[in-house]
Every structure is written in structure tokens, then in C-alpha cells.
Design an enzyme around this catalytic site. Structure first.
Site, mmCIF file in Angstrom:
data_model
loop_
_atom_site.group_PDB
_atom_site.id
_atom_site.type_symbol
_atom_site.label_atom_id
_atom_site.label_comp_id
_atom_site.label_asym_id
_atom_site.label_seq_id
_atom_site.Cartn_x
_atom_site.Cartn_y
_atom_site.Cartn_z
ATOM 1 N N ASP A 11 11.323 -12.007 4.706
ATOM 2 C CA ASP A 11 10.607 -10.808 4.297
ATOM 3 C C ASP A 11 9.464 -11.258 3.370
ATOM 4 O O ASP A 11 9.520 -12.347 2.801
ATOM 5 C CB ASP A 11 11.579 -9.878 3.565
ATOM 6 C CG ASP A 11 10.881 -8.716 2.906
ATOM 7 O OD1 ASP A 11 10.151 -7.999 3.611
ATOM 8 O OD2 ASP A 11 11.055 -8.531 1.685
ATOM 9 N N ASP A 13 7.173 -9.049 0.819
ATOM 10 C CA ASP A 13 7.110 -8.501 -0.547
ATOM 11 C C ASP A 13 8.424 -8.721 -1.291
ATOM 12 O O ASP A 13 9.467 -8.245 -0.854
ATOM 13 C CB ASP A 13 6.846 -6.989 -0.492
ATOM 14 C CG ASP A 13 5.430 -6.676 -0.053
ATOM 15 O OD1 ASP A 13 4.497 -7.182 -0.684
ATOM 16 O OD2 ASP A 13 5.267 -5.929 0.926
ATOM 17 N N GLY A 61 11.004 -1.865 1.606
ATOM 18 C CA GLY A 61 11.238 -2.346 2.969
ATOM 19 C C GLY A 61 10.883 -1.347 4.054
ATOM 20 O O GLY A 61 10.881 -1.685 5.228
ATOM 21 N N ARG A 64 5.288 3.102 4.816
ATOM 22 C CA ARG A 64 4.788 3.945 3.720
ATOM 23 C C ARG A 64 5.212 5.405 3.913
ATOM 24 O O ARG A 64 5.666 6.062 2.981
ATOM 25 C CB ARG A 64 3.268 3.819 3.669
ATOM 26 C CG ARG A 64 2.706 4.055 2.319
ATOM 27 C CD ARG A 64 1.432 3.275 2.114
ATOM 28 N NE ARG A 64 0.441 3.508 3.128
ATOM 29 C CZ ARG A 64 -0.196 2.558 3.790
ATOM 30 N NH1 ARG A 64 0.068 1.307 3.549
ATOM 31 N NH2 ARG A 64 -1.112 2.849 4.682
ATOM 32 N N SER A 139 4.677 -4.034 6.007
ATOM 33 C CA SER A 139 3.375 -3.739 5.419
ATOM 34 C C SER A 139 2.224 -4.347 6.228
ATOM 35 O O SER A 139 2.301 -5.487 6.672
ATOM 36 C CB SER A 139 3.324 -4.296 3.991
ATOM 37 O OG SER A 139 2.011 -4.281 3.509
ATOM 38 N N ASP A 197 15.017 -8.923 0.330
ATOM 39 C CA ASP A 197 15.381 -8.376 -0.987
ATOM 40 C C ASP A 197 15.658 -6.875 -0.926
ATOM 41 O O ASP A 197 16.111 -6.304 -1.907
ATOM 42 C CB ASP A 197 14.299 -8.674 -2.026
ATOM 43 C CG ASP A 197 13.003 -7.938 -1.747
ATOM 44 O OD1 ASP A 197 12.692 -7.689 -0.556
ATOM 45 O OD2 ASP A 197 12.299 -7.599 -2.712
HETATM 46 MG MG LIG Z 1 10.907 -6.958 0.302
#
Ligand SMILES: [Mg+2]
Length: 250
Positions: A11, A13, A61, A64, A139, A197
Site C-alpha cells: 500500500d 499512503d 484506504g 475519496r 489514490s 496500514d
Molecule cells: Mg494506507
């Protein structure tokens, strides 16, 4: 632990780059403005957005729009969905998402985005061992984030939000994004690891049948690690340097 892992999907971010805090702060500005304009009828729901708990539970995750709708729903607010071209504001779900996006872009340009040093060390060690690596993210900013952090060349494949939209991939906790990444690496999920995360992200790893699901807990709080395990992580670490074991170094 790495013995049977032939590819790894990361992942972006919060796992590779420290941009999760920038996302969380931008969401807070947008949601708190929305909560000022639409005060929840139930007084127990009149709480500002919490950058740790609400971020993890409702938006981390997710796309938006999914994230905005999920948080607003948690506060009992039902805004019209609006249109993807809605200007930043608080009148529709799309406008709130656009509000967050505007603030995120402003803060991205103001401050540097960096890769976590522990992640970079693990990426380099896996590369030296010849393990193909992919970055995945809901994203559309993922390529820019990875480039700004100087780690884009470490990856053999990248599946970002734009690709997910183009291929109509459902968002996490559906594993479609990660499965597309392993497909591009040419390794079945049963022989690949996912590093995540977000709660929705480790859940996606579990649902996708991945060999290993690593949860990353950057919060240092008491609850997040347990929640990651409950949602499907096989192990939880605070930093990916903890995974630099002898078998990955050799
Ligand atoms: Mg993340």
C-alpha cells in the site's frame, strides 16, 4: 516468513510514504466544516472528525467518495451524492470530497512527502533478493507521491486510483486492486504478500487469499494493532525495518 513469498504488494499512503497524516488533516478540515454547516440532530454525534480513530475506521484506504460517504453516515448526515464535478463545499458528498482534495493538494505542495526509511530498507533488500514489488493505492496521487519521495524506480508495477477507475476495480476491502498488482507481477496471490496500514486494506489481503498479510501500525496507540489482526493481518509491525530478518538479507 519470507521463504514462500515470491512477490510483495505495498500500500502507498502510510506504508511507503508518510502522506497518511496529510490526508487525515485534509479530511479533518473538510469534515469539520461540513459538521458546522450540517449539525447532526443527535447531540451524541456532534463530535469533530478524529484524525486517528475516524480516519482509520471510515476513510483510510477507501476511495475519496466512499470515505466521505462512510464518515458522514457515521454522524447521521445524509447529503445528496452530488456530481463528480461539484466544487469544493459542504452541500453534497462529492463537494465534501472535493473540499478534502483541494486542501490535500495545497498541503502536498507546501510540505515535502518522504518515504519511511524502514520501508526503503526493506524494499531495497527485497529487490536485491530478486523479489518483484508492486505499489497499490486507491489514490490517484500515488505516482506523484512515490516520485516526490524518490522511490518510484523501486517498483516493478503500480496500480493507482486512476488505473482502478479505468479497470472498474471495486475499492478495498475488495481485493481487486491487490490482485491486479500481483497479476502484473506474474505471481499468484497465494505466493505473494500484502503490506497495509488500513483496516480495509488488511481485510482485502485476507479476502484475496494472500500468502502473508502484514499490518503496519504507525499510531503507537493501544488499539490499532489488535484491530489490524482482527481484520486479517497475520502479523503487525510498527515499522517495516522489523521485517529485515536474516532470510531477506541473505
Ligand atoms: Mg494506507
Amino acid at each position: 516468513m519470507w521463504r514462500d513469498v515470491r512477490a510483495v504488494v505495498f500500500d502507498t499512503d502510510g506504508v511507503i510514504t508518510d502522506s497518511a497524516r496529510v490526508h487525515a488533516a485534509a479530511w479533518k478540515a473538510a469534515f469539520d466544516a461540513c459538521l458546522r454547516d450540517h449539525v447532526p440532530a443527535d447531540s451524541r454525534l456532534r463530535r469533530p472528525f478524529d484524525i486517528r480513530d475516524d480516519y482509520l475506521r471510515y476513510v483510510d484506504g477507501k476511495s475519496r467518495l466512499d470515505g466521505a460517504a462512510s464518515f458522514l453516515d457515521s454522524r447521521g448526515l445524509t447529503l445528496p451524492p452530488g456530481h463528480p464535478d461539484d466544487r469544493p463545499g459542504t452541500g453534497t458528498v462529492a463537494a465534501v470530497a472535493a473540499y478534502k482534495e483541494r486542501i490535500f493538494m495545497e498541503r502536498l505542495r507546501e510540505g515535502g512527502i518522504e518515504a519511511y526509511p524502514g520501508t526503503v530498507r526493506l524494499l531495497e533488500a527485497l529487490r536485491e533478493r530478486g523479489v518483484p514489488l508492486a505499489a497499490a493505492s486507491a489514490s490517484r496521487h500515488a505516482p506523484e507521491l512515490l516520485a516526490r519521495a524518490g522511490v518510484l524506480p523501486l517498483f516493478d508495477a503500480l496500480v493507482d486510483g486512476a488505473e482502478a477507475a479505468r479497470l472498474h476495480l471495486p475499492g478495498k476491502p475488495d481485493p481487486a486492486l491487490f490482485l491486479e498488482a500481483t497479476r502484473r507481477l506474474g505471481v499468484p496471490a497465494g505466493q505473494a504478500a500484502v503490506v497495509e496500514d488500513a483496516l480495509a486494506g488488511v481485510e482485502a489481503g485476507g479476502r484475496g487469499g494472500f500468502r502473508l498479510v502484514v499490518g503496519v501500525d504507525r499510531t503507537a496507540g493501544p488499539d490499532t494493532g489488535a484491530a489490524l489482526l482482527r481484520h486479517g493481518a497475520d502479523i503487525v509491525v510498527r515499522d517495516l525495518s522489523e521485517l529485515l530478518t536474516e532470510d531477506v538479507k541473505e
